[in-house]
Design a protein around this motif. Structure first.
Motif, PDB file in Angstrom:
ATOM      1  N   ILE A   1       0.868  -1.171   0.000  1.00 19.09           N
ATOM      2  CA  ILE A   1       0.000   0.000   0.000  1.00 19.09           C
ATOM      3  C   ILE A   1       0.906   1.222   0.000  1.00 19.09           C
ATOM      4  O   ILE A   1       1.690   1.425   0.931  1.00 19.09           O
ATOM      5  CB  ILE A   1      -0.929   0.019   1.229  1.00 19.09           C
TER       6      ILE A   1
ATOM      7  N   PHE B   1      -7.875   6.841   2.357  1.00 19.13           N
ATOM      8  CA  PHE B   1      -7.639   6.556   3.769  1.00 19.13           C
ATOM      9  C   PHE B   1      -8.129   7.724   4.618  1.00 19.13           C
ATOM     10  O   PHE B   1      -8.247   8.846   4.122  1.00 19.13           O
ATOM     11  CB  PHE B   1      -6.146   6.314   4.015  1.00 19.13           C
TER      12      PHE B   1
ATOM     13  N   VAL C   1      -7.162   4.158  -3.281  1.00 15.19           N
ATOM     14  CA  VAL C   1      -7.966   3.909  -2.091  1.00 15.19           C
ATOM     15  C   VAL C   1      -7.861   5.126  -1.186  1.00 15.19           C
ATOM     16  O   VAL C   1      -6.763   5.648  -0.953  1.00 15.19           O
ATOM     17  CB  VAL C   1      -7.484   2.656  -1.341  1.00 15.19           C
TER      18      VAL C   1
ATOM     19  N   VAL D   1      -8.255  -3.466   3.146  1.00 13.60           N
ATOM     20  CA  VAL D   1      -7.513  -3.559   1.899  1.00 13.60           C
ATOM     21  C   VAL D   1      -6.632  -4.802   1.867  1.00 13.60           C
ATOM     22  O   VAL D   1      -6.582  -5.530   0.862  1.00 13.60           O
ATOM     23  CB  VAL D   1      -6.650  -2.292   1.700  1.00 13.60           C
TER      24      VAL D   1
ATOM     25  N   THR E   1      -9.068   0.494   7.760  1.00 16.55           N
ATOM     26  CA  THR E   1      -8.910   0.563   6.307  1.00 16.55           C
ATOM     27  C   THR E   1      -7.791  -0.383   5.847  1.00 16.55           C
ATOM     28  O   THR E   1      -7.929  -1.066   4.825  1.00 16.55           O
ATOM     29  CB  THR E   1      -8.598   2.001   5.870  1.00 16.55           C
TER      30      THR E   1
ATOM     31  N   HIS F   1       0.886   5.022   0.193  1.00 14.65           N
ATOM     32  CA  HIS F   1       0.062   6.167   0.564  1.00 14.65           C
ATOM     33  C   HIS F   1       0.827   7.464   0.289  1.00 14.65           C
ATOM     34  O   HIS F   1       1.821   7.764   0.935  1.00 14.65           O
ATOM     35  CB  HIS F   1      -0.293   6.063   2.047  1.00 14.65           C
TER      36      HIS F   1
ATOM     37  N   ALA G   1      -2.749   4.876  -2.595  1.00 13.91           N
ATOM     38  CA  ALA G   1      -3.667   5.383  -1.581  1.00 13.91           C
ATOM     39  C   ALA G   1      -3.474   6.880  -1.389  1.00 13.91           C
ATOM     40  O   ALA G   1      -2.364   7.402  -1.537  1.00 13.91           O
ATOM     41  CB  ALA G   1      -3.458   4.657  -0.255  1.00 13.91           C
TER      42      ALA G   1
END
Length: 286
Positions: free
Chosen positions: A127, A262, A260, A283, A279, A129, A233
Protein backbone atom coordinates in the motif's frame (compact mmCIF):
# COMPACT_ATOMS: atom_id res chain seq x y z
CA UNK A 1 4.61 -22.79 5.34
CA UNK A 2 6.78 -19.64 5.39
CA UNK A 3 8.76 -19.00 8.55
CA UNK A 4 7.22 -16.18 10.58
CA UNK A 5 8.31 -14.79 13.93
CA UNK A 6 5.11 -14.28 15.94
CA UNK A 7 4.96 -12.72 19.38
CA UNK A 8 2.17 -11.40 21.58
CA UNK A 9 4.50 -8.86 23.19
CA UNK A 10 6.74 -6.43 21.37
CA UNK A 11 10.25 -7.72 20.72
CA UNK A 12 12.91 -5.13 19.93
CA UNK A 13 16.02 -6.06 17.99
CA UNK A 14 18.90 -4.59 16.04
CA UNK A 15 20.26 -5.75 12.71
CA UNK A 16 23.66 -4.99 11.23
CA UNK A 17 23.44 -4.00 7.56
CA UNK A 18 26.00 -2.44 5.21
CA UNK A 19 26.74 1.05 6.52
CA UNK A 20 24.30 1.01 9.42
CA UNK A 21 22.69 -0.77 12.35
CA UNK A 22 18.90 -0.94 12.17
CA UNK A 23 16.50 -0.91 15.12
CA UNK A 24 13.17 -2.70 14.69
CA UNK A 25 10.21 -4.13 16.60
CA UNK A 26 8.06 -7.20 16.00
CA UNK A 27 4.65 -7.72 17.60
CA UNK A 28 1.42 -9.60 16.90
CA UNK A 29 0.28 -12.71 15.10
CA UNK A 30 -0.58 -13.54 11.51
CA UNK A 31 0.92 -12.46 8.23
CA UNK A 32 3.94 -10.16 8.43
CA UNK A 33 3.07 -6.49 7.86
CA UNK A 34 5.87 -3.92 7.66
CA UNK A 35 4.91 -0.34 8.43
CA UNK A 36 7.26 2.23 6.87
CA UNK A 37 6.62 5.71 8.19
CA UNK A 38 6.66 9.14 6.64
CA UNK A 39 9.03 12.03 7.21
CA UNK A 40 10.97 11.91 10.46
CA UNK A 41 8.80 9.06 11.66
CA UNK A 42 10.51 6.21 13.48
CA UNK A 43 8.98 3.12 15.11
CA UNK A 44 7.53 5.30 17.88
CA UNK A 45 5.34 7.22 15.44
CA UNK A 46 3.18 4.12 14.94
CA UNK A 47 2.61 3.54 18.66
CA UNK A 48 -1.13 4.29 18.35
CA UNK A 49 -1.61 2.35 15.11
CA UNK A 50 0.16 -0.93 15.91
CA UNK A 51 -2.15 -2.12 18.75
CA UNK A 52 -5.10 -2.09 16.36
CA UNK A 53 -3.28 -4.38 13.90
CA UNK A 54 -1.59 -7.01 16.07
CA UNK A 55 -4.72 -9.18 16.30
CA UNK A 56 -4.47 -9.81 12.55
CA UNK A 57 -0.83 -9.26 11.60
CA UNK A 58 2.71 -9.73 12.84
CA UNK A 59 3.61 -6.06 12.68
CA UNK A 60 7.18 -4.94 12.00
CA UNK A 61 8.12 -1.32 12.66
CA UNK A 62 11.57 0.22 12.43
CA UNK A 63 13.71 3.31 12.47
CA UNK A 64 15.05 4.08 9.00
CA UNK A 65 18.83 4.26 8.78
CA UNK A 66 19.95 7.60 10.17
CA UNK A 67 16.86 8.07 12.36
CA UNK A 68 16.73 7.62 16.14
CA UNK A 69 18.23 4.25 17.10
CA UNK A 70 19.24 3.17 13.58
CA UNK A 71 22.76 4.53 13.51
CA UNK A 72 24.93 5.18 10.48
CA UNK A 73 28.58 4.16 10.35
CA UNK A 74 29.24 7.51 8.65
CA UNK A 75 26.68 10.03 9.97
CA UNK A 76 27.87 12.66 7.51
CA UNK A 77 27.55 10.42 4.45
CA UNK A 78 24.70 10.28 1.96
CA UNK A 79 21.77 7.86 2.08
CA UNK A 80 20.04 6.52 -1.03
CA UNK A 81 16.57 5.20 -1.72
CA UNK A 82 18.17 1.96 -2.92
CA UNK A 83 19.80 1.53 0.50
CA UNK A 84 16.45 2.08 2.18
CA UNK A 85 14.87 -0.56 -0.04
CA UNK A 86 17.67 -3.03 0.67
CA UNK A 87 17.20 -2.40 4.40
CA UNK A 88 13.54 -3.38 4.03
CA UNK A 89 14.54 -6.62 2.31
CA UNK A 90 17.05 -7.47 5.04
CA UNK A 91 14.58 -6.69 7.83
CA UNK A 92 11.90 -8.89 6.32
CA UNK A 93 14.38 -11.73 5.80
CA UNK A 94 14.90 -11.68 9.58
CA UNK A 95 11.24 -12.34 10.36
CA UNK A 96 9.85 -14.36 7.43
CA UNK A 97 10.95 -16.38 4.44
CA UNK A 98 7.77 -15.71 2.50
CA UNK A 99 6.34 -12.59 0.81
CA UNK A 100 5.27 -9.93 3.31
CA UNK A 101 2.73 -7.14 3.37
CA UNK A 102 3.86 -3.52 3.50
CA UNK A 103 2.12 -0.23 4.15
CA UNK A 104 4.29 2.76 3.31
CA UNK A 105 3.39 6.37 3.99
CA UNK A 106 5.00 9.23 2.02
CA UNK A 107 8.74 8.47 2.31
CA UNK A 108 7.85 4.92 3.31
CA UNK A 109 5.68 4.54 0.20
CA UNK A 110 8.55 5.61 -2.03
CA UNK A 111 10.79 3.08 -0.28
CA UNK A 112 8.19 0.39 -0.84
CA UNK A 113 8.05 1.09 -4.58
CA UNK A 114 11.83 0.94 -4.71
CA UNK A 115 11.72 -2.42 -2.88
CA UNK A 116 9.23 -3.84 -5.40
CA UNK A 117 11.61 -2.93 -8.23
CA UNK A 118 14.82 -4.11 -6.53
CA UNK A 119 13.54 -7.22 -4.76
CA UNK A 120 10.92 -9.04 -6.86
CA UNK A 121 8.71 -11.30 -4.78
CA UNK A 122 9.62 -9.64 -1.48
CA UNK A 123 6.10 -8.25 -1.03
CA UNK A 124 2.71 -9.76 -1.70
CA UNK A 125 0.97 -6.38 -1.29
CA UNK A 126 2.28 -2.83 -1.05
CA UNK A 127 0.00 0.00 0.00
CA UNK A 128 1.67 3.20 -1.21
CA UNK A 129 0.06 6.17 0.56
CA UNK A 130 0.92 9.50 -1.07
CA UNK A 131 4.51 8.63 -2.03
CA UNK A 132 7.03 11.46 -2.05
CA UNK A 133 8.35 10.54 -5.49
CA UNK A 134 8.75 13.32 -8.06
CA UNK A 135 9.56 10.78 -10.81
CA UNK A 136 5.91 9.69 -10.78
CA UNK A 137 5.01 13.10 -12.19
CA UNK A 138 5.73 14.46 -15.64
CA UNK A 139 6.93 17.76 -17.05
CA UNK A 140 6.07 20.86 -15.06
CA UNK A 141 4.50 18.89 -12.21
CA UNK A 142 7.72 16.96 -11.64
CA UNK A 143 9.77 20.16 -11.80
CA UNK A 144 7.45 21.81 -9.26
CA UNK A 145 7.73 18.88 -6.84
CA UNK A 146 11.53 18.88 -7.08
CA UNK A 147 11.66 22.65 -6.61
CA UNK A 148 9.38 22.39 -3.59
CA UNK A 149 11.68 19.89 -1.87
CA UNK A 150 14.81 21.88 -2.73
CA UNK A 151 13.22 25.09 -1.44
CA UNK A 152 12.46 23.46 1.92
CA UNK A 153 16.08 22.34 2.14
CA UNK A 154 17.23 25.89 1.43
CA UNK A 155 14.88 27.35 4.04
CA UNK A 156 16.04 24.77 6.58
CA UNK A 157 19.70 25.49 5.88
CA UNK A 158 19.10 29.21 6.39
CA UNK A 159 16.70 29.21 9.31
CA UNK A 160 16.55 25.72 10.78
CA UNK A 161 13.39 23.86 11.75
CA UNK A 162 11.41 26.97 12.79
CA UNK A 163 11.67 28.17 9.21
CA UNK A 164 11.18 24.76 7.60
CA UNK A 165 8.07 23.65 9.49
CA UNK A 166 5.72 26.29 8.00
CA UNK A 167 6.95 25.44 4.50
CA UNK A 168 6.39 21.71 5.03
CA UNK A 169 2.94 22.27 6.51
CA UNK A 170 1.97 24.54 3.62
CA UNK A 171 3.19 22.16 0.95
CA UNK A 172 1.41 19.16 2.53
CA UNK A 173 -1.79 21.02 3.35
CA UNK A 174 -1.32 20.54 7.10
CA UNK A 175 -2.81 22.94 9.65
CA UNK A 176 -1.74 21.70 13.10
CA UNK A 177 -4.01 24.20 14.89
CA UNK A 178 -7.18 23.12 13.07
CA UNK A 179 -6.67 19.60 11.71
CA UNK A 180 -8.87 17.02 13.42
CA UNK A 181 -7.56 13.86 15.11
CA UNK A 182 -8.94 10.89 16.98
CA UNK A 183 -9.15 11.18 20.75
CA UNK A 184 -6.61 9.73 23.17
CA UNK A 185 -3.50 9.88 20.98
CA UNK A 186 -0.09 9.42 22.55
CA UNK A 187 1.64 12.82 22.87
CA UNK A 188 4.47 13.30 20.38
CA UNK A 189 6.47 16.26 21.71
CA UNK A 190 9.23 17.76 19.64
CA UNK A 191 12.05 16.13 21.58
CA UNK A 192 15.73 16.56 20.69
CA UNK A 193 15.61 13.16 19.01
CA UNK A 194 12.67 14.17 16.82
CA UNK A 195 14.42 17.44 15.99
CA UNK A 196 17.48 15.50 14.89
CA UNK A 197 15.26 13.20 12.82
CA UNK A 198 13.61 16.15 11.09
CA UNK A 199 17.03 17.61 10.34
CA UNK A 200 18.23 14.33 8.84
CA UNK A 201 15.03 13.90 6.84
CA UNK A 202 15.24 17.37 5.31
CA UNK A 203 18.99 17.64 4.94
CA UNK A 204 19.86 14.11 3.80
CA UNK A 205 16.75 12.18 2.77
CA UNK A 206 15.28 14.94 0.63
CA UNK A 207 18.44 14.62 -1.45
CA UNK A 208 17.92 10.86 -1.66
CA UNK A 209 14.44 11.54 -3.08
CA UNK A 210 15.40 14.30 -5.51
CA UNK A 211 18.37 12.37 -6.93
CA UNK A 212 16.67 8.98 -7.08
CA UNK A 213 17.03 7.54 -10.60
CA UNK A 214 14.21 4.99 -10.30
CA UNK A 215 11.86 4.95 -13.29
CA UNK A 216 8.35 4.55 -11.80
CA UNK A 217 7.54 2.12 -14.60
CA UNK A 218 9.96 -0.37 -13.00
CA UNK A 219 7.91 -1.29 -9.89
CA UNK A 220 4.65 -1.17 -11.84
CA UNK A 221 6.01 -3.59 -14.45
CA UNK A 222 7.85 -5.77 -11.91
CA UNK A 223 4.85 -6.21 -9.62
CA UNK A 224 2.67 -8.52 -11.75
CA UNK A 225 5.65 -10.61 -12.78
CA UNK A 226 6.50 -11.33 -9.13
CA UNK A 227 2.95 -11.62 -7.82
CA UNK A 228 2.96 -8.28 -5.98
CA UNK A 229 -0.18 -6.17 -5.71
CA UNK A 230 0.44 -2.41 -5.50
CA UNK A 231 -2.36 -0.28 -4.08
CA UNK A 232 -2.13 3.49 -4.49
CA UNK A 233 -3.67 5.38 -1.58
CA UNK A 234 -4.54 9.00 -0.77
CA UNK A 235 -5.71 10.88 2.28
CA UNK A 236 -9.42 11.59 2.12
CA UNK A 237 -8.91 15.22 3.15
CA UNK A 238 -5.57 15.92 1.42
CA UNK A 239 -5.85 18.85 -0.95
CA UNK A 240 -5.63 17.74 -4.61
CA UNK A 241 -2.91 20.35 -5.19
CA UNK A 242 -0.49 18.60 -2.80
CA UNK A 243 2.28 16.99 -4.81
CA UNK A 244 2.31 13.71 -2.89
CA UNK A 245 -1.44 13.40 -3.52
CA UNK A 246 -0.79 13.92 -7.22
CA UNK A 247 1.99 11.32 -7.05
CA UNK A 248 -0.53 8.81 -5.72
CA UNK A 249 -2.97 9.66 -8.51
CA UNK A 250 -0.20 9.22 -11.08
CA UNK A 251 0.69 5.84 -9.58
CA UNK A 252 -2.95 4.78 -9.64
CA UNK A 253 -3.19 5.78 -13.30
CA UNK A 254 -0.15 3.64 -14.13
CA UNK A 255 -1.77 0.74 -12.29
CA UNK A 256 -5.08 1.27 -14.07
CA UNK A 257 -6.99 1.46 -10.79
CA UNK A 258 -8.63 4.05 -8.57
CA UNK A 259 -6.67 5.07 -5.47
CA UNK A 260 -7.97 3.91 -2.09
CA UNK A 261 -9.00 6.75 0.22
CA UNK A 262 -7.64 6.56 3.77
CA UNK A 263 -8.85 8.58 6.77
CA UNK A 264 -7.52 12.08 7.23
CA UNK A 265 -4.90 13.85 5.17
CA UNK A 266 -1.26 13.23 4.39
CA UNK A 267 -0.52 12.20 8.01
CA UNK A 268 -3.81 10.44 8.55
CA UNK A 269 -2.15 7.26 9.81
CA UNK A 270 -0.95 9.12 12.92
CA UNK A 271 -3.99 11.39 13.30
CA UNK A 272 -6.56 8.61 12.82
CA UNK A 273 -4.83 5.37 13.82
CA UNK A 274 -7.96 3.37 14.66
CA UNK A 275 -9.69 4.29 11.41
CA UNK A 276 -6.46 3.73 9.48
CA UNK A 277 -6.15 0.24 10.97
CA UNK A 278 -9.67 -0.59 9.85
CA UNK A 279 -8.91 0.56 6.31
CA UNK A 280 -5.61 -1.34 6.25
CA UNK A 281 -7.36 -4.53 7.31
CA UNK A 282 -10.07 -4.06 4.69
CA UNK A 283 -7.51 -3.56 1.90
CA UNK A 284 -4.98 -6.20 2.99
CA UNK A 285 -7.56 -8.92 3.63
CA UNK A 286 -9.13 -8.70 0.18
Amino acid sequence: MPKTVTTTTAVTRTLAVPGATLYFRVEGRGRVLLLSQSGEGDADRTVDLVPHLTDSFTVVTYDRRGLSRSTLHDPAGPVTMAEHADDVARLLAEVTDGPALMAGFSMGAAIGLQAVARHPGLLSTLIAHEPVMPNLLAGADRAEHLAELTAIQDVHAAGGLPAAFPAIARDLGIDPSHDETEDGLTPQPLTPRRRANFGFFIGTEFTAVTTDPLDPAEPVEAAPRSGTRIVAAVGRTTRPTVHTYRCALALAARLGAEPVAFPGGHNGNTAFPRATAQTLKAVLCR
